[in-house]
Design an enzyme around this catalytic site. Structure first.
Site, PDB file in Angstrom:
ATOM      1  N   ARG A  65       1.009  -1.168  -0.007  1.00  0.00           N
ATOM      2  CA  ARG A  65       0.329   0.073   0.189  1.00  0.00           C
ATOM      3  C   ARG A  65       1.118   1.621   0.030  1.00  0.00           C
ATOM      4  NH1 ARG A  65      -5.434  -0.179  -0.072  1.00  0.00           N
ATOM      5  NH2 ARG A  65      -5.842  -2.765   1.275  1.00  0.00           N
ATOM      6  N   ILE A  92      -8.669   1.556  -0.212  1.00  0.00           N
ATOM      7  CA  ILE A  92      -7.893   2.376   1.302  1.00  0.00           C
ATOM      8  C   ILE A  92      -6.794   2.707   1.073  1.00  0.00           C
ATOM      9  CG2 ILE A  92      -7.718   1.858   3.955  1.00  0.00           C
ATOM     10  CD1 ILE A  92      -9.433  -0.882   2.945  1.00  0.00           C
ATOM     11  N   ASN A 107     -15.080  12.626  -0.258  1.00  0.00           N
ATOM     12  CA  ASN A 107     -15.190  11.251  -0.531  1.00  0.00           C
ATOM     13  C   ASN A 107     -17.139  11.372  -0.744  1.00  0.00           C
ATOM     14  OD1 ASN A 107     -14.781   8.216  -2.018  1.00  0.00           O
ATOM     15  ND2 ASN A 107     -15.146   8.434   0.831  1.00  0.00           N
ATOM     16  N   HIS A 109     -19.717   8.380  -0.035  1.00  0.00           N
ATOM     17  CA  HIS A 109     -19.722   6.984  -0.011  1.00  0.00           C
ATOM     18  C   HIS A 109     -21.530   6.905   0.312  1.00  0.00           C
ATOM     19  CE1 HIS A 109     -19.289   3.425   2.649  1.00  0.00           C
ATOM     20  NE2 HIS A 109     -20.451   3.740   3.232  1.00  0.00           N
ATOM     21  N   SER A 136     -23.215  10.075   1.155  1.00  0.00           N
ATOM     22  CA  SER A 136     -23.120  11.026   2.112  1.00  0.00           C
ATOM     23  C   SER A 136     -21.634  11.896   1.496  1.00  0.00           C
ATOM     24  CB  SER A 136     -22.421  10.295   3.363  1.00  0.00           C
ATOM     25  OG  SER A 136     -23.310   9.993   4.291  1.00  0.00           O
ATOM     26  N   ASP A 145     -14.130   5.775   5.685  1.00  0.00           N
ATOM     27  CA  ASP A 145     -15.313   6.080   6.278  1.00  0.00           C
ATOM     28  C   ASP A 145     -16.006   7.092   7.135  1.00  0.00           C
ATOM     29  OD1 ASP A 145     -15.956   5.491   2.881  1.00  0.00           O
ATOM     30  OD2 ASP A 145     -15.921   3.709   3.847  1.00  0.00           O
ATOM     31  N   GLU A 174     -26.585  10.772  -5.956  1.00  0.00           N
ATOM     32  CA  GLU A 174     -25.084  12.167  -5.636  1.00  0.00           C
ATOM     33  C   GLU A 174     -25.043  12.612  -7.208  1.00  0.00           C
ATOM     34  OE1 GLU A 174     -23.190   7.050  -4.143  1.00  0.00           O
ATOM     35  OE2 GLU A 174     -22.955   7.531  -6.229  1.00  0.00           O
TER      36      GLU A 174
HETATM   37  C1  GAR Z   1     -20.882   6.050  -6.064  1.00  0.00           C
HETATM   38  O1  GAR Z   1     -22.504   5.031  -5.727  1.00  0.00           O
HETATM   39  C2  GAR Z   1     -20.565   5.671  -4.517  1.00  0.00           C
HETATM   40  O2  GAR Z   1     -20.651   6.159  -4.306  1.00  0.00           O
HETATM   41  C3  GAR Z   1     -19.458   4.825  -4.145  1.00  0.00           C
HETATM   42  O3  GAR Z   1     -19.411   4.451  -5.984  1.00  0.00           O
HETATM   43  C4  GAR Z   1     -20.139   4.727  -7.086  1.00  0.00           C
HETATM   44  C5  GAR Z   1     -19.807   4.888  -8.004  1.00  0.00           C
HETATM   45  O4  GAR Z   1     -20.188   5.465  -8.985  1.00  0.00           O
HETATM   46  N1  GAR Z   1     -18.290   4.612  -3.653  1.00  0.00           N
HETATM   47  C6  GAR Z   1     -18.210   3.934  -3.021  1.00  0.00           C
HETATM   48  O5  GAR Z   1     -18.812   3.024  -2.062  1.00  0.00           O
HETATM   49  C7  GAR Z   1     -16.756   4.175  -1.577  1.00  0.00           C
HETATM   50  N2  GAR Z   1     -16.656   3.491  -0.784  1.00  0.00           N
HETATM   51  P1  GAR Z   1     -19.147   5.909 -10.420  1.00  0.00           P
HETATM   52  O6  GAR Z   1     -18.238   5.551 -10.658  1.00  0.00           O
HETATM   53  O7  GAR Z   1     -20.172   5.953 -11.503  1.00  0.00           O
HETATM   54  O8  GAR Z   1     -18.997   7.482  -9.821  1.00  0.00           O
END
Ligand code: GAR
Length: 210
Positions: A65, A92, A107, A109, A136, A145, A174
């Site tokens: 990492r 992560i 971010n 989430h 969020s 998170d 989102e």
């Molecule tokens: C979104 O729904 C975001 O909230 C989630 O991944 C998706 C990405 O969609 N993120 C996580 O789960 C982070 N832990 P996208 O590539 O179409 O924007």
């Protein structure tokens, strides 16, 4: 105008909404680069279509990492961004990396934090019989998170929802909320102090801007 680097791992619908709002001048910022940890992320095509430079920093090429995050940081720092946006970036990050960008990394989430940190948030909300769920936007801190929430958006959970149904409903929210928070940041309305998110200098509550 602020410069923004967006990190992705997949489809990039949140990336697209931010690109669109920058182009429409609703965000006083510019996406200067898109970086993916996956070669096949569709978001890379979205970057190309918008004439935005893109890079793949493939996690499979790094032993640990720390070395991955160092390479990622080197890639980001070519652009000296004001803001780093994690948009479906499914890795992560090390505490060192996060601390370097603290206060300037966001971010999104797919849950009403602090509920359902981590993966499979939609199925877990359904399994628990939740009547509402959501997404969020938060500042990123070393606590996964767990950084201070800036904005939440709620959706109902219906009795016959599958995780796919619920994910689609959350994702619709989102696409509006993330560009809004990015625009607040670019207008210098948002900051982070002592692990609290501040809007216009005032601390936000645990559910963010309400
Ligand atoms: C979104 O729904 C975001 O909230 C989630 O991944 C998706 C990405 O969609 N993120 C996580 O789960 C982070 N832990 P996208 O590539 O179409 O924007």
């Amino acid at each position: 105008m602020k410069s923004i680097v967006v990190l992705i791992s997949g489809n990039g619908s949140n990336l697209q909404s931010i690109i669109d709002q920058c182009q429409a001048e609703k965000i006083d910022g510019k996406v200067v680069a898109v970086i993916s940890n996956k070669q096949d992320a569709y978001g890379l095509t979205r970057a190309t279509n918008a004439s935005i430079p893109s890079h793949v920093v493939d996690n499979k090429s790094f032993a640990d990492r720390e070395s991955y995050d160092q390479a990622l940081k080197n890639c980001i720092e070519q652009y000296q961004p004001d803001l780093v946006v994690l948009a479906g970036f499914m890795r992560i990050l090390t505490p060192e990396f996060v601390r370097f960008y603290q206060g300037k990394m966001l971010n999104i989430h797919p849950s009403l934090l602090p509920k359902y940190k981590g993966l499979h948030t939609h199925q877990r909300a359904i399994d628990d019989g939740e009547s509402e769920h959501g997404a969020s936007v938060h500042f990123v801190t070393p606590d996964l998170d767990g950084g201070p929430v800036i904005l939440q958006s709620k959706v109902p959970v219906f009795a016959d929802d599958t995780a796919t149904d619920l994910a689609a409903r959350v994702q619709q929210q989102e696409l509006t909320m993330y560009p809004m928070v990015v625009s607040w940041f670019c207008n210098e309305r948002l900051s982070m102090q002592a692990d609290k998110a501040l809007m216009d200098g005032k601390p936000l509550g645990s559910q963010g801007y309400a």
